[in-house]
Design an enzyme around this catalytic site. Structure first.
Site, short mmCIF file in Angstrom:
data_model
loop_
_atom_site.label_atom_id
_atom_site.label_comp_id
_atom_site.label_asym_id
_atom_site.label_seq_id
_atom_site.Cartn_x
_atom_site.Cartn_y
_atom_site.Cartn_z
N LYS A 70 -2.01 -31.98 -4.34
CA LYS A 70 -0.96 -32.11 -5.37
C LYS A 70 0.42 -31.73 -4.85
CE LYS A 70 -3.93 -31.69 -9.41
NZ LYS A 70 -4.16 -31.05 -10.70
N ASP B 282 -0.10 -32.90 -15.80
CA ASP B 282 -0.99 -31.77 -16.11
C ASP B 282 -0.35 -30.83 -17.14
OD1 ASP B 282 -3.18 -32.37 -14.50
OD2 ASP B 282 -2.39 -31.29 -12.75
P1 NDP Z 1 -5.36 -23.67 -6.71
O1 NDP Z 1 -6.31 -23.61 -5.57
O2 NDP Z 1 -3.99 -24.20 -6.49
O3 NDP Z 1 -5.18 -22.17 -7.34
C1 NDP Z 1 -6.29 -21.37 -7.54
C2 NDP Z 1 -5.90 -20.13 -8.38
O4 NDP Z 1 -7.12 -19.43 -8.66
C3 NDP Z 1 -4.98 -19.15 -7.69
O5 NDP Z 1 -4.20 -18.47 -8.63
C4 NDP Z 1 -5.99 -18.18 -7.04
O6 NDP Z 1 -5.46 -16.88 -6.82
C5 NDP Z 1 -7.04 -18.11 -8.12
N1 NDP Z 1 -8.36 -17.74 -7.60
C6 NDP Z 1 -9.18 -18.53 -6.86
N2 NDP Z 1 -10.31 -17.85 -6.55
C7 NDP Z 1 -10.16 -16.61 -7.09
C8 NDP Z 1 -11.00 -15.44 -7.11
N3 NDP Z 1 -12.18 -15.42 -6.51
N4 NDP Z 1 -10.54 -14.35 -7.78
C9 NDP Z 1 -9.34 -14.36 -8.41
N5 NDP Z 1 -8.51 -15.43 -8.41
C10 NDP Z 1 -8.92 -16.54 -7.77
O7 NDP Z 1 -6.12 -24.51 -7.84
P2 NDP Z 1 -5.48 -25.24 -9.09
O8 NDP Z 1 -4.39 -24.38 -9.58
O9 NDP Z 1 -5.18 -26.65 -8.78
O10 NDP Z 1 -6.71 -25.25 -10.14
C11 NDP Z 1 -7.10 -24.07 -10.83
C12 NDP Z 1 -8.13 -24.43 -11.89
O11 NDP Z 1 -7.55 -25.23 -12.91
C13 NDP Z 1 -9.33 -25.21 -11.36
O12 NDP Z 1 -10.48 -24.70 -11.98
C14 NDP Z 1 -9.08 -26.62 -11.85
O13 NDP Z 1 -10.28 -27.33 -12.05
C15 NDP Z 1 -8.40 -26.34 -13.18
N6 NDP Z 1 -7.58 -27.48 -13.62
C16 NDP Z 1 -7.92 -28.08 -14.80
C17 NDP Z 1 -7.20 -29.15 -15.25
C18 NDP Z 1 -7.59 -29.78 -16.54
O14 NDP Z 1 -7.13 -30.91 -16.79
N7 NDP Z 1 -8.36 -29.13 -17.38
C19 NDP Z 1 -6.06 -29.72 -14.49
C20 NDP Z 1 -5.77 -28.99 -13.26
C21 NDP Z 1 -6.53 -27.92 -12.86
P3 NDP Z 1 -4.76 -16.49 -5.40
O15 NDP Z 1 -3.32 -16.89 -5.52
O16 NDP Z 1 -4.96 -15.03 -5.31
O17 NDP Z 1 -5.49 -17.25 -4.33
#
Ligand code: NDP
Length: 291
Positions: free
Chosen positions: A76, A112
């Site tokens: 993205k 989004d």
């Molecule tokens: P990114 O990989 O860009 O971001 C992931 C986020 O999750 C970061 O803030 C990360 O924190 C956090 N994270 C990941 N693993 C852990 C963990 N084990 N413990 C704590 N924090 C964690 O992903 P996206 O932002 O693109 O997507 C995030 C979610 O949103 C996904 O589940 C995706 O499916 C969902 N989504 C849903 C949509 C919908 O239409 N319903 C549209 C877009 C996304 P850190 O910065 O510390 O790594």
């Protein structure tokens, strides 16, 4: 499913989704159902693109005159410098989830964030204007959410993220553009119960919950009984966050409505008309019931 589609002719347009992996994407189910219902001669296919081949993948969209694509994890942000133009909302979010091929020029959009706002209003009956929100996460989805919440006129957004520096970086950028919105970074261990009691909405924008993970330390019991909880995760439909919130009597929804709304907005960008009402949601629900 592709078999619901009318036969594609040589005049048909090709749309798709690029990401890695894309095997589990539900966008083909929704978009093909909408094309079919609208009688549009088009097909929507998954395009898995290896990380080291993203530039070639984007070049391929031009060469094959693909009419438009969705963009998913992990591209993205990475796709932005490869496009010809970026719409202002996508620039604000720092992420593109829709590309429109306008006569050979690839233009990036972000639906989004607006998809989230539509779902908050429709599925939770929540109007973000003037509200106090806790946003969990600081990745691509959180940035899109924050941009849309600021545009929608929230009073404050407190960001909670595993990596606090990522949250600080994210809000610093938005604070410049939205000086009237109170943006802060919080830590669930040090933030007072009184703070939580004043919050009106908690949004999970992390991937936690997709595999049964809890969001540790989130003090849901300190929220007001009228606070609402939105989990962007939609599979499984009931995450640990949602069941914990509902057990406390809080209104809580998953991200299915956001997925549908961002897809409807993408369809409208590609075709100039919205899809038939509920066609995408119904296709998705039918598909999820079968799997
Ligand atoms: P990114 O990989 O860009 O971001 C992931 C986020 O999750 C970061 O803030 C990360 O924190 C956090 N994270 C990941 N693993 C852990 C963990 N084990 N413990 C704590 N924090 C964690 O992903 P996206 O932002 O693109 O997507 C995030 C979610 O949103 C996904 O589940 C995706 O499916 C969902 N989504 C849903 C949509 C919908 O239409 N319903 C549209 C877009 C996304 P850190 O910065 O510390 O790594």
């Amino acid at each position: 499913m592709i078999c619901e589609q009318a036969p594609l002719t040589g005049a048909g347009k090709v749309y798709g989704i690029i990401g890695w992996p894309v095997r589990h994407s539900l966008s083909p189910v929704m978009q093909n159902a909408a094309f079919s219902a609208a009688g549009i001669d088009a097909i929507y296919v998954p395009f898995p693109v290896l990380p080291e081949q993203l530039p070639q993948g984007v070049q391929g969209l031009r060469a094959l005159q693909v009419a438009g694509v969705n963009v998913t994890i992990p591209y993205k942000t990475a796709i932005m410098p490869l496009l010809d133009e970026i719409d202002s909302n996508a620039r604000a979010a720092g992420a593109v989830n829709v590309v429109v091929n306008r006569n050979g020029r690839l233009v990036g959009y972000n639906t989004d964030g607006d998809g989230l706002i539509i779902s908050l209003k429709k599925d939770l009956g929540f109007n973000p204007e003037g509200s106090r929100v806790v946003l969990v996460g600081a990745g691509g989805a959180a940035r899109g959410a924050l941009a849309a919440l600021c545009r929608a006129g929230v009073a404050s957004v407190a960001v909670l993220n595993r990596t606090a520096s990522a949250a600080r970086e994210m809000i610093a950028r938005f604070q410049r553009d939205y000086p009237l919105v109170a943006l802060s970074v919080i830590d669930q261990h040090t933030t007072a119960a009184e703070f939580w009691s004043r919050q009106e909405l908690v949004i999970n924008a992390t991937s936690l919950g997709m595999h049964g993970e809890q969001i540790s330390g989130l003090p849901l019991a300190s929220l007001s009984p009228v606070a609402r909880v939105y989990d962007m995760v939609y599979a499984p439909p009931v995450t640990p966050l949602l069941s914990a919130a509902r057990a406390l009597g809080l209104q809580a929804e998953n991200g299915l409505g956001m997925l549908v709304a961002q897809g409807e907005l993408a369809f409208a960008l590609w075709n100039g008309i919205p899809p038939a009402e509920n066609v995408m949601r119904d296709a998705l629900v039918r598909h999820l019931d079968r799997t």
